[in-house]
Design a protein around this motif. Structure first.
Motif, PDB file in Angstrom:
ATOM      1  N   GLY A  51       0.768  -1.241   0.000  1.00  0.00           N
ATOM      2  CA  GLY A  51       0.000   0.000   0.000  1.00  0.00           C
ATOM      3  C   GLY A  51       0.792   1.280   0.000  1.00  0.00           C
ATOM      4  O   GLY A  51       0.217   2.368   0.132  1.00  0.00           O
ATOM      5  N   TYR A  52       2.102   1.192  -0.170  1.00  0.00           N
ATOM      6  CA  TYR A  52       2.908   2.412  -0.189  1.00  0.00           C
ATOM      7  C   TYR A  52       2.795   3.127  -1.535  1.00  0.00           C
ATOM      8  O   TYR A  52       2.488   2.511  -2.560  1.00  0.00           O
ATOM      9  N   ASP A  53       3.058   4.425  -1.517  1.00  0.00           N
ATOM     10  CA  ASP A  53       2.924   5.275  -2.699  1.00  0.00           C
ATOM     11  C   ASP A  53       3.822   4.760  -3.828  1.00  0.00           C
ATOM     12  O   ASP A  53       5.025   4.580  -3.648  1.00  0.00           O
ATOM     13  N   GLY A  54       3.225   4.555  -4.988  1.00  0.00           N
ATOM     14  CA  GLY A  54       3.956   4.023  -6.138  1.00  0.00           C
ATOM     15  C   GLY A  54       5.102   4.902  -6.592  1.00  0.00           C
ATOM     16  O   GLY A  54       6.058   4.420  -7.198  1.00  0.00           O
ATOM     17  N   ASP A  55       5.034   6.214  -6.313  1.00  0.00           N
ATOM     18  CA  ASP A  55       6.098   7.114  -6.749  1.00  0.00           C
ATOM     19  C   ASP A  55       7.270   7.117  -5.770  1.00  0.00           C
ATOM     20  O   ASP A  55       8.319   7.658  -6.062  1.00  0.00           O
ATOM     21  N   VAL A  57       8.057   4.044  -3.870  1.00  0.00           N
ATOM     22  CA  VAL A  57       8.615   2.698  -3.692  1.00  0.00           C
ATOM     23  C   VAL A  57       9.817   2.430  -4.597  1.00  0.00           C
ATOM     24  O   VAL A  57      10.743   1.712  -4.192  1.00  0.00           O
ATOM     25  N   GLN A  58       9.826   3.003  -5.803  1.00  0.00           N
ATOM     26  CA  GLN A  58      10.952   2.728  -6.695  1.00  0.00           C
ATOM     27  C   GLN A  58      12.235   3.340  -6.150  1.00  0.00           C
ATOM     28  O   GLN A  58      13.306   2.736  -6.215  1.00  0.00           O
ATOM     29  N   HIS A  59      12.130   4.550  -5.595  1.00  0.00           N
ATOM     30  CA  HIS A  59      13.306   5.178  -4.998  1.00  0.00           C
ATOM     31  C   HIS A  59      13.801   4.377  -3.795  1.00  0.00           C
ATOM     32  O   HIS A  59      15.010   4.175  -3.623  1.00  0.00           O
ATOM     33  N   VAL A  60      12.864   3.920  -2.967  1.00  0.00           N
ATOM     34  CA  VAL A  60      13.226   3.117  -1.795  1.00  0.00           C
ATOM     35  C   VAL A  60      13.866   1.794  -2.232  1.00  0.00           C
ATOM     36  O   VAL A  60      14.868   1.355  -1.669  1.00  0.00           O
ATOM     37  N   ALA A  61      13.282   1.179  -3.260  1.00  0.00           N
ATOM     38  CA  ALA A  61      13.812  -0.100  -3.755  1.00  0.00           C
ATOM     39  C   ALA A  61      15.223   0.061  -4.313  1.00  0.00           C
ATOM     40  O   ALA A  61      16.105  -0.760  -4.048  1.00  0.00           O
ATOM     41  N   VAL A  62      15.442   1.134  -5.072  1.00  0.00           N
ATOM     42  CA  VAL A  62      16.763   1.379  -5.659  1.00  0.00           C
ATOM     43  C   VAL A  62      17.802   1.630  -4.566  1.00  0.00           C
ATOM     44  O   VAL A  62      18.885   1.034  -4.564  1.00  0.00           O
ATOM     45  N   GLY A  63      17.484   2.521  -3.624  1.00  0.00           N
ATOM     46  CA  GLY A  63      18.428   2.843  -2.551  1.00  0.00           C
ATOM     47  C   GLY A  63      18.711   1.649  -1.655  1.00  0.00           C
ATOM     48  O   GLY A  63      19.861   1.390  -1.282  1.00  0.00           O
ATOM     49  N   THR A  64      17.659   0.912  -1.308  1.00  0.00           N
ATOM     50  CA  THR A  64      17.822  -0.262  -0.440  1.00  0.00           C
ATOM     51  C   THR A  64      18.633  -1.342  -1.143  1.00  0.00           C
ATOM     52  O   THR A  64      19.494  -1.994  -0.538  1.00  0.00           O
ATOM     53  N   SER A  65      18.368  -1.535  -2.424  1.00  0.00           N
ATOM     54  CA  SER A  65      19.105  -2.534  -3.198  1.00  0.00           C
ATOM     55  C   SER A  65      20.595  -2.229  -3.208  1.00  0.00           C
ATOM     56  O   SER A  65      21.426  -3.121  -2.995  1.00  0.00           O
ATOM     57  N   LEU A  66      20.949  -0.972  -3.433  1.00  0.00           N
ATOM     58  CA  LEU A  66      22.367  -0.598  -3.448  1.00  0.00           C
ATOM     59  C   LEU A  66      23.011  -0.875  -2.090  1.00  0.00           C
ATOM     60  O   LEU A  66      24.149  -1.343  -2.015  1.00  0.00           O
ATOM     61  N   ALA A  67      22.276  -0.597  -1.009  1.00  0.00           N
ATOM     62  CA  ALA A  67      22.812  -0.855   0.335  1.00  0.00           C
ATOM     63  C   ALA A  67      23.011  -2.352   0.563  1.00  0.00           C
ATOM     64  O   ALA A  67      24.016  -2.779   1.155  1.00  0.00           O
ATOM     65  N   ILE A  68      22.065  -3.167   0.092  1.00  0.00           N
ATOM     66  CA  ILE A  68      22.166  -4.621   0.246  1.00  0.00           C
ATOM     67  C   ILE A  68      23.361  -5.170  -0.537  1.00  0.00           C
ATOM     68  O   ILE A  68      24.015  -6.125  -0.116  1.00  0.00           O
ATOM     69  N   ILE A  69      23.650  -4.547  -1.674  1.00  0.00           N
ATOM     70  CA  ILE A  69      24.731  -5.029  -2.538  1.00  0.00           C
ATOM     71  C   ILE A  69      26.101  -4.842  -1.888  1.00  0.00           C
ATOM     72  O   ILE A  69      27.054  -5.558  -2.218  1.00  0.00           O
ATOM     73  N   ILE A  70      26.217  -3.927  -0.915  1.00  0.00           N
ATOM     74  CA  ILE A  70      27.515  -3.698  -0.265  1.00  0.00           C
ATOM     75  C   ILE A  70      28.061  -4.993   0.346  1.00  0.00           C
ATOM     76  O   ILE A  70      29.156  -5.432  -0.021  1.00  0.00           O
ATOM     77  N   PRO A  71      27.322  -5.649   1.257  1.00  0.00           N
ATOM     78  CA  PRO A  71      27.881  -6.898   1.820  1.00  0.00           C
ATOM     79  C   PRO A  71      27.961  -8.043   0.822  1.00  0.00           C
ATOM     80  O   PRO A  71      28.938  -8.809   0.829  1.00  0.00           O
ATOM     81  N   THR A  72      26.946  -8.186  -0.062  1.00  0.00           N
ATOM     82  CA  THR A  72      27.002  -9.287  -1.031  1.00  0.00           C
ATOM     83  C   THR A  72      28.146  -9.079  -2.012  1.00  0.00           C
ATOM     84  O   THR A  72      28.836 -10.024  -2.388  1.00  0.00           O
ATOM     85  N   GLY A  73      28.351  -7.815  -2.403  1.00  0.00           N
ATOM     86  CA  GLY A  73      29.431  -7.502  -3.339  1.00  0.00           C
ATOM     87  C   GLY A  73      30.799  -7.749  -2.728  1.00  0.00           C
ATOM     88  O   GLY A  73      31.696  -8.280  -3.389  1.00  0.00           O
ATOM     89  N   ILE A  74      30.959  -7.356  -1.469  1.00  0.00           N
ATOM     90  CA  ILE A  74      32.247  -7.574  -0.789  1.00  0.00           C
ATOM     91  C   ILE A  74      32.545  -9.070  -0.681  1.00  0.00           C
ATOM     92  O   ILE A  74      33.660  -9.519  -0.964  1.00  0.00           O
ATOM     93  N   ALA A  75      31.540  -9.847  -0.276  1.00  0.00           N
ATOM     94  CA  ALA A  75      31.731 -11.300  -0.150  1.00  0.00           C
ATOM     95  C   ALA A  75      32.085 -11.921  -1.493  1.00  0.00           C
ATOM     96  O   ALA A  75      32.998 -12.756  -1.595  1.00  0.00           O
ATOM     97  N   SER A  76      31.377 -11.511  -2.549  1.00  0.00           N
ATOM     98  CA  SER A  76      31.630 -12.042  -3.881  1.00  0.00           C
ATOM     99  C   SER A  76      33.017 -11.639  -4.379  1.00  0.00           C
ATOM    100  O   SER A  76      33.772 -12.468  -4.897  1.00  0.00           O
ATOM    101  N   ALA A  77      33.359 -10.356  -4.207  1.00  0.00           N
ATOM    102  CA  ALA A  77      34.652  -9.862  -4.687  1.00  0.00           C
ATOM    103  C   ALA A  77      35.813 -10.552  -3.968  1.00  0.00           C
ATOM    104  O   ALA A  77      36.820 -10.912  -4.590  1.00  0.00           O
ATOM    105  N   ARG A  78      35.674 -10.769  -2.663  1.00  0.00           N
ATOM    106  CA  ARG A  78      36.735 -11.441  -1.911  1.00  0.00           C
ATOM    107  C   ARG A  78      36.914 -12.882  -2.373  1.00  0.00           C
ATOM    108  O   ARG A  78      38.049 -13.377  -2.493  1.00  0.00           O
TER     109      ARG A  78
END
Length: 205
Positions: A51-55, A57-78
């Motif tokens: 039920g969150y505002d459609g305009d 959620v995309q910004h939240v999804a993009v920002g949250t995704s980038l934050a999540i990629i920090i630990p996954t990216g570090i683990a993968s890169a190592r």
């Protein structure tokens, strides 16, 4: 509400994100991507269904995704670096430009509506899919050659677009590096390392 009450209420959301995390983590390790191509649509859809505002959620999804990629990216890169699959010389060429371009993209994302970000994500997803089936990028970039200038220009484009999409950039950087002459293992490993810089700078933006 207690944590237990929240989990009971939103268990489909929790279960969906757990599954998304597992799939994106496997993709990060196997393909050198950050997993944002999986996380962003899953998270945006989940938030919209809640039920969150459609305009927003995309910004939240993009920002949250980038934050999540920090630990996954570090683990993968190592993991790739331990196998000698990260080209440090190429990483030195890409890293400064990636940081600047991704920070700019992250800051500018706030100027765009949710629909614009969705269009950018959709168009680039189609481009990436087409490039897998018909590797036109490899042919084009191969003709340009892997000079320091073409590396830096590529890094700027990959960084900016990745920040708007909320992805680690592996789906763009890996075929680019391969086209410039890197073996697929080196391209995947170096792409994973590049994704860490994208995630850090994009999240800050």
């Amino acid at each position: 509400k207690s944590v237990v009450d929240l989990i009971v209420t939103y268990w489909p959301f929790v279960a969906g994100l757990l599954a998304t995390g597992i799939i994106s983590g496997i993709a990060a390790g196997l393909l050198g991507i950050g997993g944002g191509a999986i996380i962003v649509p899953a998270l945006a859809t989940s938030l919209q269904l809640m039920g969150y505002d459609g305009d927003v959620v995309q910004h939240v999804a993009v920002g949250t995704s980038l934050a999540i990629i920090i630990p996954t990216g570090i683990a993968s890169a190592r993991a790739h670096d331990r196998r000698g699959a990260v080209d440090r010389e190429v990483l030195k060429l890409w890293a400064p430009v990636i940081v600047a371009a991704t920070l700019l993209g992250g800051l500018m994302a706030g100027l765009y509506s949710g629909n614009v970000l969705r269009i950018v994500f959709g168009v680039m997803a189609l481009f990436i899919a087409a490039n897998i089936l018909l590797p036109f990028q490899e042919r084009l970039m191969g003709h340009l050659g892997g000079s320091p200038l073409t590396h830096r220009i590529s890094a700027a484009v990959v960084g900016y677009v990745s920040a708007l999409m909320g992805v680690g950039g592996g789906s763009l950087s890996v075929p680019t590096l391969h086209a410039f002459g890197a073996s697929m293992h080196k391209a995947v490993g170096t792409g994973a390392a590049i994704g860490v810089f994208i995630a850090l700078s994009g999240t800050l933006g």
